[in-house]
Write an enzyme that holds these catalytic residues in place. Structure first.
Site, short mmCIF file in Angstrom:
data_model
loop_
_atom_site.label_atom_id
_atom_site.label_comp_id
_atom_site.label_asym_id
_atom_site.label_seq_id
_atom_site.Cartn_x
_atom_site.Cartn_y
_atom_site.Cartn_z
N ASP A 114 16.97 -5.53 10.99
CA ASP A 114 16.70 -5.18 9.60
C ASP A 114 16.71 -3.66 9.40
OD1 ASP A 114 15.62 -6.00 6.86
OD2 ASP A 114 14.13 -4.54 7.52
N GLU B 136 22.10 -5.30 9.51
CA GLU B 136 21.95 -5.26 8.07
C GLU B 136 22.19 -3.81 7.62
OE1 GLU B 136 18.77 -5.71 4.43
OE2 GLU B 136 18.43 -4.53 6.22
#
Length: 634
Positions: free
Chosen positions: A309, A364
């Site tokens: 992330d 991401e």
């Protein structure tokens, strides 16, 4: 970049005995049970004047068990066994006691703690020593590395129609069979790393080595992953190494009493938008901590890989704040790039590929950093996949800003195919980001308030519901087939889950009403949600049969603006989409040889109007069309 990576790797080999030993530190740091029943403790607290261990085992005496100071800010403690038994029983509470430089005593949770819990009457989490007499034993091997990745993005806590925090057990026995039936072969788990604030969606991590106790025990999570493996489902962890919670009582912040330790000090150590702490990736012990963290999740819990992330925040000193990316190479190479963070990501991927080559890593990144998904040996980031983050933004923009007759076919195709050569992308029409409060899912954008009143099959099919159901299916199929080398869906969105996602917080009176997934809606034969659910399942099953995600990028033979038609070929299949709001076509010529209908969004079982005969075989004629020698009339 490769030189920096290589120098780190060389230093690890020379000073730490190799990458294998360096990343096994999760077995020595923290509090660990020895074979003879004793306890070995180790911490890194460079700013501490003294370190002690206190807990239930010594009546919370803060000074009876002092650590011995080692080099480079490390501390260790050996507690011998008592009559062959562990002096620290399973389930007992502990704290690391730090004497700070100003003389204050700080009671901290070890950064390496494996299990932390919070009593209902308390604000902060407690560290609990997890050493059960018999740990869970995995029974099933991990699935082989998948060629076509169909990902079901999931959150354990909301995976129930009931207004409560759902459990690992619920996910194991009620949700995993559903995922399998829908044709997904991979589950991506969010909010597993312990986070004190439930409404943070798991992105404000407080204990990096602890599986969240609000859903159950570590063994419950291990069982859940084991059962997923028995179904042939790959399990990925949404790992947050881009930042950490500011909590100090039950987090990493100010662990040794200083502003730095694991983080940059001062302004550089705080993310201005997220109000969280930022890691110092140039620090040797931070690398040990983060790399060991990845290895622990793989080896102890049997996760099959990670979705990293906040990679954009890691890659740049500006963290992507107030910055747009056009694709100009000056945006990716320069002093604004955090080379230490990028080097950490290269080390992480190298370690995973070396020690566990069957594992998958996903980035991401919204910036489009070149070579992020190329091998480290080429100077790349080493990731296997990156999220195609422009696609969901494009669909939302089209639906919000354009009338149906103004949809631009060329722009849709460009967005779905605009990806770097030989870097794999995960396509998705929407993820958890679009489901959160303040935004709307595609279904809610398309049908809005009518979802409350007109989703019953006993009600007439209104134009709004009809349009919403048909576009929901078409958008997902064209994204699935044209947008990348993998596909992702957030739980519940496959059937057009109504409303938004909002966790209990002060602003909503701590309500769980929107922190749930109403899977029961698909089981009601009187509701139209079953049509969207069935289409999503059959779309995945068709990909499983033909493998278009693992095939070369599609050849787009038509993107007709006036007719609003898109046609392309991939994996031996012909995909034809009519996005015109009111015009149907008879004898429409497209590039193809012989074909028979395999999937039709207009079929009755998907809530369509059944306008096509599925028993007809269509044969081509030698009629050149769109630079192909053969074509057919459909």
């Amino acid at each position: 970049r490769y030189s920096l990576f290589y120098n780190h790797l060389k230093n690890i080999e020379e000073s730490e005995g190799g990458l294998d030993k360096f990343t096994k530190s999760y077995k020595t740091f923290g509090v660990n049970q020895l074979a003879d029943g004793g306890i070995y403790c180790k911490e890194w607290a460079p700013g501490a004047e003294a370190v002690f261990l206190a807990g239930d085992f010594n009546g919370w005496n803060p000074f009876s068990h002092p650590y011995k100071k080692l080099e480079y800010g490390k501390w260790e403690l050996l507690i011998p066994p008592e009559d062959g038994q562990s002096p620290v029983p399973h389930g007992s509470k502990l704290k690391v006691v730090i004497r700070a430089q100003n003389g204050a005593l700080l009671y901290r949770i070890s950064p390496w703690a494996r299990y932390v819990v919070r009593d209902e009457d308390k604000v902060n989490y407690d560290w609990v020593h997890w050493n059960p007499p018999q740990s869970y034993i995995h029974k099933n091997p991990s699935p082989k590395r998948l060629k076509s990745l169909r990902i079901y993005e999931s959150h354990v806590g909301i995976a129930s129609p009931e207004g409560k925090v759902a459990s690992y057990k619920n996910f194991t026995y009620n949700v995993l069979p559903r995922i399998k039936d829908l044709g997904y072969n991979c589950v991506q788990l969010m909010a597993i790393m312990e986070h004190a604030y439930y409404a943070s969606f798991g992105y404000q991590v407080t204990s990096f080595f602890a599986a969240s106790s609000r859903y159950g025990t570590p063994d419950d999570l291990k069982e859940m992953i084991d059962v997923a493996h028995s179904m042939g489902i790959t399990v990925l962890l949404d790992v947050v190494h881009s930042h950490a919670s500011k909590n100090s009582e039950d987090g990493l912040n100010q662990f040794d009493g200083t502003d730095s330790c694991f983080f940059h000090s001062g302004y550089r150590g705080t993310h201005q938008l997220w109000d969280s702490r930022l890691f110092d990736y140039a620090n040797w012990e931070v690398l040990r901590f983060l790399l060991s963290n990845l290895r622990m999740w793989i080896e102890d819990y049997r996760f099959d890989g990670f979705r990293f992330d906040g990679v954009t925040s890691m890659l740049y000193h500006h963290h992507g704040i107030g910055t747009g990316f056009s694709g100009d190479y000056n945006e990716y190479f320069g002093l604004h790039v955090d080379e230490d963070a990028l080097c950490y990501l290269m080390l992480a991927n190298h370690m995973i590929n070396t020690l566990h080559p069957e594992c998958i890593t996903i980035a991401e990144d919204v910036s489009g950093m070149p070579a992020l998904c190329r091998p480290v040996a080429e100077g790349g980031g080493g990731f296997d996949y990156r999220l195609a983050m422009a696609i969901p933004d494009k669909w939302i923009q089209i639906i919000k800003e354009l009338k149906d007759e103004d949809w631009n076919m060329g722009n849709i195709v460009h967005t779905l195919t605009n990806r770097r050569y030989e870097e794999k992308y995960i396509a998705y029409a929407e993820s958890h980001d679009q489901a959160l409060v303040g935004d709307k899912t595609l279904a809610f954008h398309l049908m809005d308030a009518e979802m409350y009143t007109n989703m019953s099959v006993l009600m007439p099919l209104t134009p709004v519901i009809d349009r919403g159901i048909q576009l929901h299916k078409m958008i997902r199929l064209i994204t699935h087939a044209l947008g990348g080398e993998s596909y992702l869906n957030f739980m519940g969105n496959e059937f057009g889950h109504p409303e938004w996602l909002d966790f209990p917080r002060i602003g909503n009176n701590e309500s769980y009403h929107y922190a749930r997934r109403q899977f029961n809606l698909t089981e009601d034969d009187l509701l139209r949600y079953k049509f969207l659910n069935a289409f999503d399942r059959d779309m995945n099953k068709l990909e499983e049969r033909f493998g278009w995600l693992a095939s070369p990028q599609a050849y787009v033979s038509e993107k007709h603006e006036a007719n609003k038609v898109i046609a392309f070929e991939r994996a031996g299949l012909i995909f034809i989409f009519n996005f015109h709001p009111y015009q149907s076509y008879v004898d429409y010529r497209v590039v193809a040889f012989k074909y028979k209908i395999l999937l039709d969004s207009d079929a009755g079982e998907y809530g369509g109007h059944q306008r096509l005969d599925h028993n007809t075989e269509y044969f081509s004629e030698e009629f050149p069309h769109n630079y192909r020698p053969n074509s057919i009339m459909v």
